[in-house]
Write a protein that holds these residues in place. Structure first.
Motif, PDB file in Angstrom:
ATOM      1  N   ALA A   1       0.818  -0.991   0.055  1.00 45.73           N
ATOM      2  CA  ALA A   1       0.187   0.304   0.072  1.00 45.73           C
ATOM      3  C   ALA A   1       0.972   1.829  -0.039  1.00 45.73           C
TER       4      ALA A   1
ATOM      5  N   ILE B   1       0.479   5.640  -0.350  1.00 48.16           N
ATOM      6  CA  ILE B   1      -0.695   6.477  -0.580  1.00 48.16           C
ATOM      7  C   ILE B   1      -0.055   7.698  -1.824  1.00 48.16           C
TER       8      ILE B   1
ATOM      9  N   CYS C   1      -8.355  10.168   0.942  1.00 49.35           N
ATOM     10  CA  CYS C   1      -6.912   9.645   1.212  1.00 49.35           C
ATOM     11  C   CYS C   1      -6.466   8.894  -0.634  1.00 49.35           C
TER      12      CYS C   1
ATOM     13  N   THR D   1      -4.844   6.394  -2.593  1.00 48.80           N
ATOM     14  CA  THR D   1      -4.077   4.667  -2.554  1.00 48.80           C
ATOM     15  C   THR D   1      -3.894   4.255  -3.857  1.00 48.80           C
TER      16      THR D   1
ATOM     17  N   PRO E   1      -5.412  -1.441  -0.831  1.00 45.42           N
ATOM     18  CA  PRO E   1      -5.378  -1.377   0.738  1.00 45.42           C
ATOM     19  C   PRO E   1      -7.242  -0.744   1.775  1.00 45.42           C
ATOM     20  N   THR E   2      -6.437  -1.087   2.776  1.00 46.77           N
ATOM     21  CA  THR E   2      -7.344  -0.243   3.836  1.00 46.77           C
ATOM     22  C   THR E   2      -7.279   0.329   4.413  1.00 46.77           C
ATOM     23  N   VAL E   3      -7.898   1.771   4.488  1.00 43.39           N
ATOM     24  CA  VAL E   3      -8.056   2.641   4.565  1.00 43.39           C
ATOM     25  C   VAL E   3      -8.021   3.640   6.262  1.00 43.39           C
TER      26      VAL E   3
ATOM     27  N   ASP F   1     -12.268   5.735   2.925  1.00 42.53           N
ATOM     28  CA  ASP F   1     -11.102   7.016   2.248  1.00 42.53           C
ATOM     29  C   ASP F   1     -10.975   8.048   2.396  1.00 42.53           C
TER      30      ASP F   1
ATOM     31  N   CYS G   1      -4.079   9.766   7.641  1.00 37.46           N
ATOM     32  CA  CYS G   1      -4.156   9.169   6.321  1.00 37.46           C
ATOM     33  C   CYS G   1      -3.420   8.111   6.948  1.00 37.46           C
TER      34      CYS G   1
ATOM     35  N   ALA H   1      -2.534   3.728   5.514  1.00 41.65           N
ATOM     36  CA  ALA H   1      -3.068   2.184   4.218  1.00 41.65           C
ATOM     37  C   ALA H   1      -2.246   1.633   4.295  1.00 41.65           C
TER      38      ALA H   1
ATOM     39  N   ASN I   1      -2.044  -3.054   3.222  1.00 45.75           N
ATOM     40  CA  ASN I   1      -2.556  -4.441   2.355  1.00 45.75           C
ATOM     41  C   ASN I   1      -2.169  -5.918   2.831  1.00 45.75           C
TER      42      ASN I   1
ATOM     43  N   SER J   1       1.872   5.979   5.708  1.00 37.37           N
ATOM     44  CA  SER J   1       0.316   7.034   6.460  1.00 37.37           C
ATOM     45  C   SER J   1       1.407   8.587   5.821  1.00 37.37           C
TER      46      SER J   1
END
Length: 486
Positions: free
Chosen positions: A122, A124, A155, A157, A163-165, A184, A201, A203, A205, A212
Motif C-alpha cells: 500500500a 498513499i 486519501c 492510495t 489497501p484498507t484506509v 477513504d 491517513c 493505508a 494491505n 501513512s
C-alpha cells in the motif's frame, strides 16, 4: 530361459518408453511481492522422450524449452528443478502478473496453467483536494478552509490488493465522533474553528509496511472579539485601560475610535490591542469608544463607554410588606462611579390589572417621588415608604446620584398586605427542677446504704398573718401548758 527373461525386460522397457506423461496438479494461484522472485511448479510423471516448455499465455511468448531459456541471453526465466520443472522469474514487476502455462509436447498437447499475482504494498499517493485555494503555498501538508465550508479530505492510495484506509486524529474528534475511522474520505458538513488540527491517513494491505501521511487542516475565520466589562465608570484623574482581544485566522488588524474620531495611541501584541488613558479628564475622555478587528473574511466590533455616573443599586428587601400602608425598602450601594454617592432618588406608583371587554388592562397611578441622603461610610440602607394603599402592587425605580449625574436605574415591584401582620412575642420558657423520685420499699431493701431525705416541713400562713406573729403565739401557748402541768 534366458530368452524369456530378456523378452520380459524388453517388453517392460517398451511399455515404459511408450507410456504418456502426466502432469500432477498444484496450486493455481501464486502470490509474490513486487521486486521478489516467483517460482511456478509443474510436476510431471513419465516424461520419457517428451519435453516441457513454459509459455506466457497473454502474449504467447515462449519462455523456456526443456531446461534452457528460449531466447539466448534471457536470464529472468530459468528452470531451477528438472523434477518439478519449476520456473523461476526474477525481480518480478506488475507487468509479470498473469497466466503462465506449462506444456508437454504430446499429441494432443498436455498443459497446466498457473496464475501469478504480483502483490504491491500500500502507498498513499496524495491527500485531496489538491486545489490552489485549499493549499498553503509554503507548506504542502496544509489544507485551508473557511469557517462554515463543506470540506472533504480524501486519501488517494495504490496497491494490490486494494489497501484498507484509516483516518486518525490525535488532537480531537473526527467528523461524526471518535478518533479513528476506516474510510477513504472524511466529510465535514460545517467546518468550525475546533475542526482545525492534524489528521493522519494510514493505508495497509498485508504486504510490506503500512504507509501513512499527515495533513494539517487550517480553518480561517473572521475576528471574534472577547474582552472584559465594557461599561466603565471612572472619575477625574483615573488611569483607564481599554482591552480588545480578537481571535482570528488570518490575524486581525486593529483600529480604535472615540465616536467617529480615529485614535492613534494604541498598542498591539499578538491577538490583543489596548487603548490607555493615563489621566482621565471627564470633558475630554468621557464618551463612547469602539475597537474594530478586521481580516480578509470580515470584521467585528467591541464597544466601550466611559462615564462617571454610578451603577444601579442592588435591592435586597422582600417584595411583600407585612404592613398594610407601608413598605420598608432595603438596598446595597452600587459601584459609585466617578465620585461618592450624594443622594438616592426613587419614585413609585401603584398599578393593577383590571378586566375590560378587550381583555386585561394594566392601570397605573401617579408617580410619587422621594429621596434619601446616605450616611458616609455605610453600604446598606433602608427607607420606609408610608401612606400607601393596602393590598396593592407597586412599581419602583431607584438610582444613585453623584457629582456626574444620575446613575443606572434599578427596577423593582412590591406589594402591601391586606392587614397589618404583627409578629407574636415569644415568652421565655421557665424550667423547674425535677422532684426526686420516691424509692419503693423493695428498692430501699436492695440499697440499704441509700439515705432517706425528708423534705422540710413548711407552715403556710393563712389570712395574711406574719411569721413573727405565729412564733409569738406558739411561745405563749408553750408557757401556758407548762404552768398547767406544774
Amino acid at each position: 530361459m534366458r530368452l524369456s527373461v530378456g523378452f520380459v525386460l524388453l517388453q517392460w522397457a517398451v511399455l515404459a518408453y511408450c507410456q504418456e506423461p502426466a502432469i500432477i496438479p498444484g496450486p493455481y494461484n501464486v502470490t509474490e511481492v513486487i521486486g521478489s522472485n516467483a517460482r511456478l511448479q509443474c510436476r510431471v510423471q513419465n516424461l520419457g522422450i517428451y519435453r516441457v516448455s513454459w509459455v506466457r499465455v497473454e502474449s504467447a511468448e515462449i519462455l523456456t524449452i526443456g531446461a534452457d531459456p528460449y531466447s539466448p541471453g534471457q536470464t529472468r526465466y530459468q528452470i531451477v528443478d528438472e523434477e518439478s520443472w519449476e520456473l523461476e522469474i526474477t525481480d518480478i514487476g506488475e507487468d509479470d502478473r498473469g497466466e503462465y502455462q506449462c506444456q508437454i509436447n504430446t499429441t494432443p498437447r498436455k498443459t497446466y496453467t498457473v496464475f501469478l499475482e504480483v502483490a504491491v504494498p500500500a502507498r498513499i499517493s496524495a491527500i485531496e483536494p489538491i486545489m490552489v485555494r485549499h493549499l498553503d503555498a509554503d507548506d504542502m501538508k496544509k489544507r485551508i478552509f473557511n469557517e462554515s465550508d463543506n470540506a472533504i479530505l480524501s486519501c488517494v492510495t495504490s496497491g494490490r490488493p486494494k489497501p484498507t484506509v484509516t483516518w486518525i486524529r490525535h488532537d480531537g474528534e473526527l467528523p461524526g465522533g471518535g478518533s479513528s475511522k476506516e474510510t477513504d474520505t472524511l466529510y465535514f458538513d460545517d467546518v468550525q474553528e475546533d475542526s482545525a488540527g492534524t489528521y493522519e491517513c494510514t493505508a495497509s494491505n498485508g504486504y510490506g509496511n503500512m504507509d501513512s501521511q499527515e495533513i494539517e487542516l487550517v480553518v480561517q475565520y473572521k475576528p471574534k472579539i472577547s474582552g472584559p466589562v465594557n461599561d466603565l465608570r471612572f472619575g477625574a484623574g483615573s488611569s483607564v485601560k481599554l482591552r480588545c482581544i480578537a481571535n482570528a485566522n488570518p490575524d486581525a488588524t486593529f483600529a480604535w475610535f472615540k465616536g467617529n474620531v480615529t485614535l492613534a495611541n494604541f498598542v498591539v501584541q499578538d491577538r490583543v490591542s489596548e487603548y490607555n488613558i493615563d489621566r482621565l479628564e471627564p470633558e475630554r475622555d468621557y464618551g463612547d469608544y469602539k475597537c474594530i478587528a478586521t481580516n480578509v473574511l470580515g470584521s467585528s466590533v467591541q464597544r466601550y463607554t466611559i462615564s462617571g455616573n454610578p451603577k444601579s443599586p442592588t435591592i435586597t428587601s422582600h417584595p411583600r410588606s407585612d404592613k398594610r400602608t407601608a413598605y420598608t425598602l432595603e438596598w446595597r450601594a452600587p459601584h459609585q462611579g466617578g465620585g461618592p454617592i450624594l443622594q438616592y432618588a426613587m419614585k413609585y406608583r401603584r398599578f393593577s390589572e383590571e378586566s375590560t371587554v378587550n381583555g386585561t388592562e394594566v392601570v397605573f397611578g401617579d408617580w410619587v417621588d422621594d429621596t434619601y441622603t446616605p450616611s458616609f461610610g455605610h453600604s446598606s440602607f433602608e427607607k420606609t415608604l408610608t401612606n400607601l394603599e393596602g393590598d396593592s402592587k407597586f412599581k419602583l425605580r431607584l438610582w444613585a446620584v453623584n457629582e456626574y449625574g444620575n446613575g443606572d436605574v434599578a427596577k423593582f415591584e412590591f406589594e402591601t398586605s391586606k392587614v397589618d401582620r404583627v409578629t407574636p412575642t415569644v415568652k421565655p420558657v421557665v424550667t423547674t427542677a425535677a422532684k426526686p423520685e420516691k424509692k419503693t420499699t423493695e428498692e430501699k431493701k436492695k440499697n440499704p446504704s441509700t439515705k432517706s431525705y425528708h423534705k422540710p416541713v413548711t407552715h403556710q400562713v393563712k389570712d395574711g398573718a406574719s411569721p413573727r406573729a405565729c412564733l409569738s403565739f406558739a411561745a405563749m401557748a408553750t408557757v401556758i401548758l407548762i404552768q398547767l402541768f406544774l
